[in-house]
Design a protein around this motif. Sequence first.
Motif, short mmCIF file in Angstrom:
data_model
loop_
_atom_site.label_atom_id
_atom_site.label_comp_id
_atom_site.label_asym_id
_atom_site.label_seq_id
_atom_site.Cartn_x
_atom_site.Cartn_y
_atom_site.Cartn_z
N ASN A 1 33.87 41.60 48.08
CA ASN A 1 32.47 42.00 47.95
C ASN A 1 32.32 43.48 47.58
N LYS A 2 33.37 44.09 47.03
CA LYS A 2 33.33 45.51 46.70
C LYS A 2 33.75 45.78 45.26
N PHE A 3 34.84 45.15 44.84
CA PHE A 3 35.48 45.53 43.59
C PHE A 3 35.03 44.63 42.44
N SER A 4 34.28 45.19 41.51
CA SER A 4 33.75 44.43 40.38
C SER A 4 34.87 44.12 39.40
N CYS A 5 34.95 42.87 39.00
CA CYS A 5 35.98 42.43 38.06
C CYS A 5 35.31 41.80 36.84
N TYR A 6 35.54 42.38 35.68
CA TYR A 6 34.95 41.88 34.43
C TYR A 6 35.97 41.05 33.65
N GLN A 7 36.57 40.09 34.34
CA GLN A 7 37.61 39.25 33.76
C GLN A 7 37.13 38.52 32.52
#
Length: 331
Positions: free
Chosen positions: A144-150
């Motif tokens: 719930n913290k680290f944004s991942c633009y996979q």
Amino acid sequence: MLCSRALAAVAAGISLITVAEHMSSVAGTAHCGLRGPQGSGSPNGRRLQRLVGVSGCGPNRVNDLLLLRPESDEESCSGTKDRGSNRHVVFFHGDIQNFKEEMALQPEASQWLSWSLEQVALVLGQRFPNRNIWVVKASHMYLNKFSCYQNFVESNMFGAPEHTAYNADGGAFHQLRSLLTNAMERAKLPSAGGADGLPPGFSLTLVGFSKGCVVLNQLVYELLGARADPNMAAFVRRISDVFWLDGGHPGGSRTWVTDREALRELAASGMSVHAHVTPYEVRDPMRAWVGREYGVFIQTLEELGACPSRKLHFQDEPPSIQNHFRVILEF
């Protein structure tokens, strides 16, 4: 990027009172009220709409988006019609930012509700009046913290990217175009019609903040192939401006694009380049490469004739997370 020291500071209860007051003044009070079942009231009568599970360039590449329509998208409170409905701004957020109800449930995020995706959309609406504002939610938020633009760039669980060249069957440009086209269709906005398959007068401004800048960087690495692809070149030409806002990610390098050939394509593309940074990212002695790479990015573009606009915000203040976020207000 919100690194470990940033998250620790959140837990310690750093106050955002000043910023929250500023954002409250930006948010104001809606004049036209609710508009439609998925919309919500927003400043100056602008309509905020959430689009869930919008498909990109593959069946498993979906993103949620927020759309803030111009005040006069259909008809404003004053009865005037909008002339800029085919002008769009797309924003990619940073770590810990999420929809407000999601942030409210997380102890580390709840203190940063002033920077929820909804609030940022309203701020961008003030910065870019008479444009459609799109906020693209990262496809995954690890812990719930680290944004991942996979969906846009190969990334690890913390969102650190592995940049690659243009892929005619996928990649960031294909994801962006498909995602935006499908979202516009769902929102009943013009998504086609011109000779090049784009609506007349269509223009696009891209804004990345913190971790969200990894998407902009991937687009730069893809530019050579995208501009040479007859099926993508017209879309690329419609991108007028690109804003990097205090870019950062947990990888140990390539926070900024420094590859000269990739930057040569950016300089030749005709896009206006804007770089806004704060000491939080570019003057952190524990991540000194970020400042060095930023300097190479700017210097190389200048050598190639791109004339990027740049600004170091809050340079006389100590580095802080507050000012890291505040660059969204000040750029």
